[in-house]
Write a protein that holds these residues in place. Structure first.
Motif, PDB file in Angstrom:
ATOM      1  N   ARG A  77       0.801  -1.212   0.000  1.00 23.11           N
ATOM      2  CA  ARG A  77       0.000   0.000   0.000  1.00 23.11           C
ATOM      3  C   ARG A  77       0.844   1.277   0.000  1.00 23.11           C
ATOM      4  NH1 ARG A  77      -4.079   2.503   4.486  1.00 23.11           N
ATOM      5  NH2 ARG A  77      -4.893   4.138   3.149  1.00 23.11           N
ATOM      6  N   LYS A  78       1.933   1.255   0.736  1.00 22.33           N
ATOM      7  CA  LYS A  78       2.740   2.469   0.834  1.00 22.33           C
ATOM      8  C   LYS A  78       3.289   2.900  -0.517  1.00 22.33           C
ATOM      9  CE  LYS A  78       7.173   0.218   1.884  1.00 22.33           C
ATOM     10  NZ  LYS A  78       8.295   0.123   2.840  1.00 22.33           N
ATOM     11  N   ASP A 117      -0.096   4.479  -2.644  1.00 28.04           N
ATOM     12  CA  ASP A 117      -0.884   5.578  -2.089  1.00 28.04           C
ATOM     13  C   ASP A 117      -0.144   6.895  -2.305  1.00 28.04           C
ATOM     14  OD1 ASP A 117      -2.432   7.311  -0.697  1.00 28.04           O
ATOM     15  OD2 ASP A 117      -2.262   6.292   1.248  1.00 28.04           O
ATOM     16  N   ALA A 146      -0.615   9.782  -1.227  1.00 31.33           N
ATOM     17  CA  ALA A 146      -0.482  10.565  -0.003  1.00 31.33           C
ATOM     18  C   ALA A 146       0.776  10.201   0.772  1.00 31.33           C
ATOM     19  CB  ALA A 146      -1.713  10.351   0.878  1.00 31.33           C
ATOM     20  N   GLN A 147       1.284   8.981   0.541  1.00 34.76           N
ATOM     21  CA  GLN A 147       2.492   8.534   1.241  1.00 34.76           C
ATOM     22  C   GLN A 147       3.747   8.689   0.379  1.00 34.76           C
ATOM     23  OE1 GLN A 147       2.156   4.802   3.425  1.00 34.76           O
ATOM     24  NE2 GLN A 147      -0.068   4.845   3.196  1.00 34.76           N
ATOM     25  N   GLN A 148       3.618   9.359  -0.763  1.00 34.48           N
ATOM     26  CA  GLN A 148       4.735   9.453  -1.703  1.00 34.48           C
ATOM     27  C   GLN A 148       5.089  10.895  -2.066  1.00 34.48           C
ATOM     28  OE1 GLN A 148       6.458   6.761  -2.667  1.00 34.48           O
ATOM     29  NE2 GLN A 148       5.129   5.423  -1.494  1.00 34.48           N
ATOM     30  N   GLN A 149       4.843  11.840  -1.159  1.00 33.06           N
ATOM     31  CA  GLN A 149       5.039  13.240  -1.487  1.00 33.06           C
ATOM     32  C   GLN A 149       6.246  13.878  -0.815  1.00 33.06           C
ATOM     33  OE1 GLN A 149       1.406  15.623  -1.510  1.00 33.06           O
ATOM     34  NE2 GLN A 149       0.169  13.759  -1.495  1.00 33.06           N
ATOM     35  N   GLU A 150       7.032  13.070  -0.112  1.00 33.30           N
ATOM     36  CA  GLU A 150       8.206  13.595   0.575  1.00 33.30           C
ATOM     37  C   GLU A 150       9.485  12.966   0.016  1.00 33.30           C
ATOM     38  OE1 GLU A 150       7.936  16.026   2.718  1.00 33.30           O
ATOM     39  OE2 GLU A 150       5.744  15.985   2.717  1.00 33.30           O
ATOM     40  N   SER A 169      10.697  10.354  -3.211  1.00 29.06           N
ATOM     41  CA  SER A 169       9.481   9.739  -3.749  1.00 29.06           C
ATOM     42  C   SER A 169       8.663  10.703  -4.596  1.00 29.06           C
ATOM     43  CB  SER A 169       8.607   9.205  -2.604  1.00 29.06           C
ATOM     44  OG  SER A 169       9.242   8.128  -1.953  1.00 29.06           O
TER      45      SER A 169
END
Length: 320
Positions: A89-90, A93, A95-99, A102
């Motif tokens: 999932r990570k 998604d 939302a979890q890939q914006q930092e 990534s």
């Protein structure tokens, strides 16, 4: 024309050699359904019964191999699904890939990063057969409208920094051929199938392989009028139509590519703001019961992705 006849025609029209693991009986299919907790649609069961698993045209279609549930590698749909449920999932998604690195998954790969020959040379230095090919990359990027940093970073990853067998050249029918992007290299037989594809395409020099691979990615993905998969995220997950036309099977593929893009920027001393970012959209859910949702070519990935993408694993697909 029934389902299997249609598939046979696709294989024949492709002109490519197909690899399959063989027929599977009903009892084995039922065991897989029970373990995964979802009934397979009729079309997918027809595929498994006829082929088991299948690879052609650089694509691998998951299913059941001769080892059944004991198979511990791709293209076993049970192995891949269970692995993906645990860790996937990570990666998908947004939302979890914006930092960090990534975020480079969302760079517009059809836009130039303004990289010159000197910048490209810094990144390619020490990368085996890729070193000194900076002008080839720049020319290909301009010709096919592809981001220069991505083009070099992608081939660097696929060739183990220019040292892999496919990058170094493999002899086929008396001709040495090269493959810089792993195009046509199918799981389980990557070297042989990748070399055969390079031979078919006439990539008999490193320069032809770099240029030809760039052309292929532009036409098939980045600048394709139908798919428009112009980011790493879209190439891997195809959020507009989950499960079909995905560049890679490795769930970590897009993230792995971003690390090389970051290295490129550091080597070239190019600020990250030179990269053009697209809006980060949520993954599109395939509605249960939607027409053609369960056509096998996308269902094999639907099995792999649905549990941790859509949280609707127990809502099994229905035949249209």
């Amino acid at each position: 024309m029934n389902f299997i006849e249609h598939l046979d025609k696709l294989i024949k029209d492709s002109g490519e050699e197909s690899l399959f693991t063989g027929v599977v009986d009903d009892s084995t299919i039922k065991k897989f359904e029970a373990i995964l907790g979802v009934p397979f649609p009729k079309s997918y069961k027809e595929f498994i019964k006829e082929y088991g698993t299948l690879s052609f045209c650089g694509d691998t279609y998951y299913g059941i191999t001769g080892k059944g549930k004991d198979e511990k590698r791709i293209p076993c749909v049970l192995f891949v699904t269970q692995k993906a449920r645990g860790q996937g999932r990570k990666f998908v998604d947004p939302a979890q890939q914006q930092e960090g690195t990534s975020k480079y998954q969302f760079v517009d790969l059809s836009a130039s990063a303004g990289i010159d020959k000197n910048d490209m040379g810094k990144f390619l230095k020490g990368k085996g057969i890729l070193e000194g090919k900076e002008q080839t990359y720049l020319d290909a990027a301009k010709k096919y409208n592809i981001n220069e940093a991505y083009l070099a970073a992608h081939s660097s990853l696929e060739t183990a920094n220019g040292t892999s067998e496919l990058a170094s050249g493999i002899n086929i029918n008396g001709k040495k051929v090269y493959n810089m992007y792993g195009i046509g290299a199918v799981d389980g037989d990557a070297i042989n199938s990748g070399a055969k594809y390079a031979y078919k395409m006439g990539w008999d020099t490193p320069e032809k392989a770099i240029d030809g691979g760039a052309k292929w990615m532009s036409e098939k993905f980045i600048n394709n009028g139908s798919y428009g998969q112009n980011t790493l995220y879209k190439m891997r997950w195809n959020p507009a139509s989950p499960g079909v036309h995905q560049y890679a099977t490795d769930i970590n593929w897009a993230v792995a590519q971003t690390k090389n893009i970051k290295i490129f920027l550091i080597h070239s001393q190019i600020p990250s703001y030179h990269m053009i970012y697209l809006n980060i959209n949520n993954f599109k859910r395939q509605e249960d019961g939607k027409k053609n949702t369960c056509f096998f070519i996308n269902y094999f990935s639907y099995i792999v992705n649905s549990y941790w993408l859509f949280f609707c694993w127990k809502q099994s697909c229905r035949e249209s």
